[in-house]
Design a protein around this motif. Structure first.
Motif, short mmCIF file in Angstrom:
data_model
loop_
_atom_site.label_atom_id
_atom_site.label_comp_id
_atom_site.label_asym_id
_atom_site.label_seq_id
_atom_site.Cartn_x
_atom_site.Cartn_y
_atom_site.Cartn_z
N GLU A 300 32.25 26.07 -53.60
CA GLU A 300 32.68 26.27 -54.98
C GLU A 300 32.55 27.72 -55.44
OE1 GLU A 300 30.59 23.18 -54.53
OE2 GLU A 300 32.64 22.49 -54.15
N ALA A 301 31.70 28.50 -54.79
CA ALA A 301 31.46 29.89 -55.21
C ALA A 301 32.62 30.79 -54.75
CB ALA A 301 30.14 30.38 -54.64
N PRO A 302 32.72 32.01 -55.34
CA PRO A 302 33.76 32.95 -54.88
C PRO A 302 33.54 33.32 -53.41
CG PRO A 302 32.81 33.66 -56.97
CD PRO A 302 31.96 32.53 -56.48
N LEU A 303 34.61 33.73 -52.74
CA LEU A 303 34.56 34.06 -51.31
C LEU A 303 33.62 35.23 -51.03
CD1 LEU A 303 35.64 33.89 -48.35
CD2 LEU A 303 37.36 35.56 -49.06
N ALA A 304 32.76 35.06 -50.03
CA ALA A 304 31.93 36.15 -49.50
C ALA A 304 31.65 35.84 -48.03
CB ALA A 304 30.63 36.29 -50.28
N ALA A 305 32.10 36.71 -47.15
CA ALA A 305 31.91 36.52 -45.70
C ALA A 305 31.56 37.87 -45.08
CB ALA A 305 33.17 35.95 -45.06
N TYR A 306 30.86 37.84 -43.95
CA TYR A 306 30.58 39.12 -43.29
C TYR A 306 30.92 39.04 -41.81
CZ TYR A 306 26.15 36.86 -41.97
OH TYR A 306 25.20 36.00 -41.48
N LEU A 329 37.61 30.87 -46.71
CA LEU A 329 38.49 31.94 -46.24
C LEU A 329 39.73 31.30 -45.65
CD1 LEU A 329 38.75 35.01 -45.87
CD2 LEU A 329 37.81 34.76 -43.59
N SER A 330 40.89 31.56 -46.26
CA SER A 330 42.14 30.99 -45.77
C SER A 330 43.13 32.11 -45.49
CB SER A 330 42.73 30.00 -46.77
OG SER A 330 42.95 30.64 -48.01
N GLY A 331 44.13 31.81 -44.67
CA GLY A 331 45.09 32.81 -44.22
C GLY A 331 45.91 33.42 -45.33
N ASP A 332 46.07 32.70 -46.46
CA ASP A 332 46.91 33.23 -47.54
C ASP A 332 46.13 34.12 -48.51
OD1 ASP A 332 45.36 31.26 -48.57
OD2 ASP A 332 46.98 30.14 -49.54
N LEU A 333 44.82 34.26 -48.31
CA LEU A 333 44.01 35.14 -49.17
C LEU A 333 44.11 36.59 -48.71
CD1 LEU A 333 40.63 33.23 -49.67
CD2 LEU A 333 42.41 33.59 -51.38
N ILE A 334 43.91 37.51 -49.65
CA ILE A 334 43.79 38.93 -49.29
C ILE A 334 42.45 39.41 -49.84
CG2 ILE A 334 44.80 41.23 -49.46
CD1 ILE A 334 47.50 39.97 -49.89
N PRO A 335 41.37 39.24 -49.05
CA PRO A 335 40.05 39.65 -49.54
C PRO A 335 39.90 41.16 -49.56
CG PRO A 335 39.91 38.94 -47.26
CD PRO A 335 41.33 38.72 -47.68
N VAL A 336 38.84 41.62 -50.22
CA VAL A 336 38.54 43.05 -50.29
C VAL A 336 37.39 43.36 -49.34
CG1 VAL A 336 37.49 44.81 -51.78
CG2 VAL A 336 39.38 43.46 -52.62
N ASN A 337 37.50 44.47 -48.63
CA ASN A 337 36.39 44.97 -47.83
C ASN A 337 35.51 45.79 -48.77
OD1 ASN A 337 34.75 46.74 -46.24
ND2 ASN A 337 36.09 46.43 -44.50
N SER A 338 34.26 45.33 -49.00
CA SER A 338 33.42 45.99 -50.01
C SER A 338 32.99 47.39 -49.59
CB SER A 338 32.19 45.13 -50.30
OG SER A 338 31.39 44.99 -49.15
N ARG A 339 33.03 47.69 -48.30
CA ARG A 339 32.67 49.05 -47.86
C ARG A 339 33.77 50.05 -48.17
NH1 ARG A 339 33.98 51.90 -43.34
NH2 ARG A 339 34.92 50.03 -42.40
N THR A 340 35.01 49.67 -47.87
CA THR A 340 36.13 50.59 -48.08
C THR A 340 36.75 50.45 -49.47
OG1 THR A 340 37.77 49.01 -47.23
CG2 THR A 340 36.70 50.46 -45.62
N GLY A 341 36.53 49.27 -50.10
CA GLY A 341 37.17 49.00 -51.39
C GLY A 341 38.63 48.63 -51.27
N THR A 382 31.60 43.42 -45.24
CA THR A 382 31.69 42.21 -46.06
C THR A 382 33.11 42.05 -46.58
OG1 THR A 382 29.38 42.47 -46.76
CG2 THR A 382 30.78 41.03 -48.09
N LEU A 383 33.68 40.85 -46.43
CA LEU A 383 34.98 40.51 -47.02
C LEU A 383 34.72 39.57 -48.19
CD1 LEU A 383 37.00 39.73 -43.74
CD2 LEU A 383 36.88 41.90 -44.99
#
Length: 691
Positions: A300-306, A329-341, A382-383
């Motif tokens: 239920e929480a927002p996406l966070a993966a490493y 995490l699904s293929g249609d998402l576009i997550p953000v890389n927290s290191r690069t922004g 981290t994505l």
């Protein structure tokens, strides 16, 4: 592969000493659970987890591998990690995404250094632990001796749940202390219940120890135990589960990966006793402002993966292994890389079982998967959801301790080496590569000889570059010990304008690195506009000393006098005159070689301090002091010449059986003993001839 909620997922890393049978145990668990249809063997090179060509060739694990399977209604993500210290990166990568660590020991050799290191790392990362004493089918197996070693080494949390009954030096059956039942295994590794053997008081003591351990996990259970009531099976399992989760209990089981004895009971224990991803998978991260935030392990929480592991293959492409801590995490998402922004476009999402890949639409919280062709993301990144950017703590890997210079077999391959090493460093954070501008050598650093050997092999197999490794050149320096005053005169007439430059320069030693140039000219004997040319001539000269061609340091040059010609004098002429003065002065000024000295900090068990101090004395080192450290080791601090450190890491590992470690940092330059100068000069000449 079906999807599981975090409460039904167990992420378990297998760790321990080399040759304790970790990969064989992973193979046995997969086979017993029906995830594979045959029992592979390391010796045959056909196991699920040792699929890399280097592993097949060497018959050892060199990197971590993920192999998921289900047992009952629970999914177990097994992460097989290397046991050899040269490939420690794999152990760090494997333990990071796991909630629990299955530490494998040999029933013959007992508690080895690899098991100690795995336990220590699991403790540092806050993971639950469980021991499995493997190879019970072998000669000289002694479970109870190993159990005593475990209790001595790791304390009262050690709690046996499955023990063998041995007669005539052979295991007759295995006793499950939780169920109070005994099982004998046939040739296929299938269990059959048998009558409980007569073990005297030993069994009563072991069962009593379990009850005590369980009682301490819960107030209600403690009161029941105190009143003399017996625990039910469910209460025992619940108590063990809670104790393992909070670190109060470390279960011990036993069996054989080769004969499958005890493997079914181990599978049951992984499910019953180890915490789920939902229970233990939550992590603390930092938000965009650097404040700590709790990330719960729930869909239920927002996406966070490493990303905990990267495989960079020139043929297959980049494969990034990750653990989803929260969200999906699904293929249609576009997550953000927290290191690069920057946003990351995902390739295929897959579950991996060794080298096999199975595509999936999404991966849920608590689960482990991989994604192809990630752009800028690397191990440790981290994505996350763009609306809630968080960063998980990056892993701290061991620093490389052995450096060698590259010797290329085919001229012109230097660029290929650099490109190949860049890709290999993506895979393995314990590798370093640099181009040393001074010695003109490419330097590869790793955790040991086998590690470097694998790097060389991978460069050839994956990138087509054939290299050898040699000892790196030591960056010596040259200096002078006497003050001298010399003339440098350059006069040349060749028709038309000639060349004329004349200088008197005093050279003397001083306490500094760079050339110190001063002028003390009276009466305009050398015009001011030529001073920079004189300095430039000297700056060019000090790049190469006269003894062995090393840079000259600690040199002060004072321009005192000279003469010039109103027509023939030029900057080039005075530059040449300065170099002539330098060449005349150096042999007269008592030139000497300086060697680099480094500050060494060695961490060893107390019993090895004498050996290490003796070794440092042999290497012309000076011991400055000794201090106890928090983890029971002794820190020996000293100063050692860099030229004596080539094989120090190999010696240290051999002397301490792998328990020792060290750091070494450049401190300063000191005079090289005169008796060693000839050898250094000879080596330098050979190198210049090769150039």
């Amino acid at each position: 592969m079906r999807q599981y909620l975090a409460g039904k997922i167990r992420n378990v890393a297998i760790a321990g000493h080399g040759s304790s049978g970790k990969t064989s145990l992973a193979e046995a668990l997969l086979f017993k659970a029906g995830a594979t249809d045959r029992l592979g063997k390391v010796a045959d090179g056909n196991t699920v987890c040792d699929f890399d060509p280097e592993e097949t060739k060497r018959k050892v694990s060199v990197s971590s591998a993920v192999a998921p399977f289900s047992w009952g209604s629970v999914k177990i993500n097994l992460i097989d990690t290397p046991g050899l210290f040269d490939f420690a990166a794999g152990m760090y990568e494997g333990i990071r995404p796991a909630e629990s660590v299955l530490i494998v020991l040999s029933a013959r050799s007992g508690v080895s250094v690899g098991a100690e290191k795995a336990y220590k790392l699991a403790d540092q990362m806050g993971k639950s632990k469980i021991f499995f004493v493997n190879q019970m089918d072998s000669e000289n197996a002694d479970f109870y001796k190993v159990l005593e070693e475990l209790k001595t080494k790791f304390g009262p949390s050690v709690c046996p749940l499955v023990v063998p009954y041995v007669a005539d030096h052979k295991v007759q059956c295995y006793i499950n202390l939780v169920d109070n039942k005994a099982y004998r295994y046939n040739a296929k590794g299938e269990p059959a219940e048998v009558a409980m053997p007569d073990t005297g008081h030993r069994l009563e003591g072991l069962i009593g120890a379990i009850s005590e351990a369980v009682a301490e996990t819960d107030e209600e259970l403690f009161e029941k135990f105190f009143s003399g009531e017996q625990f039910t099976r469910d209460e025992i399992i619940r108590g063990i589960h809670n104790g393992v989760h909070n670190g109060a209990i470390t279960p011990v089981l036993c069996g054989s990966a080769l004969t499958l004895e005890g493997i079914d009971m181990l599978l049951d224990s992984l499910v019953d006793h180890l915490p789920s991803a939902w229970e233990a998978g939550a992590e603390t991260a930092e938000d965009a402002d650097g404040n700590p935030v709790e990330v719960p392990c729930t869909d239920e929480a927002p996406l966070a993966a490493y990303i905990f592991k990267t495989v960079a293959d020139p043929f297959v492409g980049k494969l990034s292994y990750f653990k989803v801590v929260s969200g999906k995490l699904s293929g249609d998402l576009i997550p953000v890389n927290s290191r690069t922004g920057e946003p990351e476009r995902l390739g295929k999402l897959v579950y991996t079982t060794g080298k096999k890949q199975e595509e999936t639409a999404f991966i849920t919280a608590g689960d482990i998967g991989a994604v192809t062709k990630l752009g800028a993301s690397v191990t440790g990144d981290t994505l996350c959801d763009p609306k809630k950017v968080v960063s998980f703590q990056r892993m701290q890997f061991p620093e490389p301790c052995l450096s060698m210079a590259v010797k290329i077999k085919n001229k012109g391959d230097e660029g290929k080496v650099a490109q190949g090493m860049a890709r290999l460093m993506e895979e393995d954070p314990t590798i370093r590569f640099e181009q040393n501008p001074e010695t003109k050598q490419q330097i590869i650093s790793g955790l040991g000889e086998q590690h470097l050997d694998v790097i060389v092999s991978k460069l050839k197999a994956k990138f087509g570059v054939d290299i050898d490794l040699t000892q790196p050149r030591v960056p010596y320096r040259e200096t002078i010990r006497k003050k001298v005053k010399v003339q440098g005169k350059h006069k040349k007439q060749s028709g038309g304008h000639g060349q004329y430059g004349d200088v008197w320069i005093e050279f003397s030693p001083y306490d500094g690195e760079e050339l110190l140039f001063e002028e003390n000219v009276f009466g305009g004997s050398v015009p001011k506009n030529f001073f920079p040319a004189v300095e430039k001539g000297l700056q060019d000269c000090v790049k190469h000393g006269i003894l062995a061609g090393y840079p000259v340091v600690g040199l002060k040059a004072v321009l005192l006098d000279g003469s010039y010609h109103p027509v023939d004098s030029s900057e080039m002429a005075f530059k040449t005159a300065a170099s002539l003065a330098y060449k005349a002065a150096m042999p007269q000024a008592s030139p000497a070689l300086l060697e680099p000295i480094g500050t060494l900090k060695v961490y060893v068990p107390d019993s090895n301090t004498g050996d290490i101090i003796s070794e440092l004395n042999k290497r012309r080192g000076r011991v400055l002091g000794m201090n106890p450290t928090e983890d029971g080791l002794v820190e020996i601090e000293g100063e050692v010449p860099m030229s004596e450190m080539g094989d120090f890491s190999t010696m240290l590992r051999s002397t301490t059986q792998g328990r020792g470690s060290f750091t070494f940092q450049f401190a300063r330059y000191e005079l090289l003993p005169q008796q060693l100068e000839a050898g250094v000069i000879e080596e330098a000449k050979k190198f210049m001839e090769q150039e």
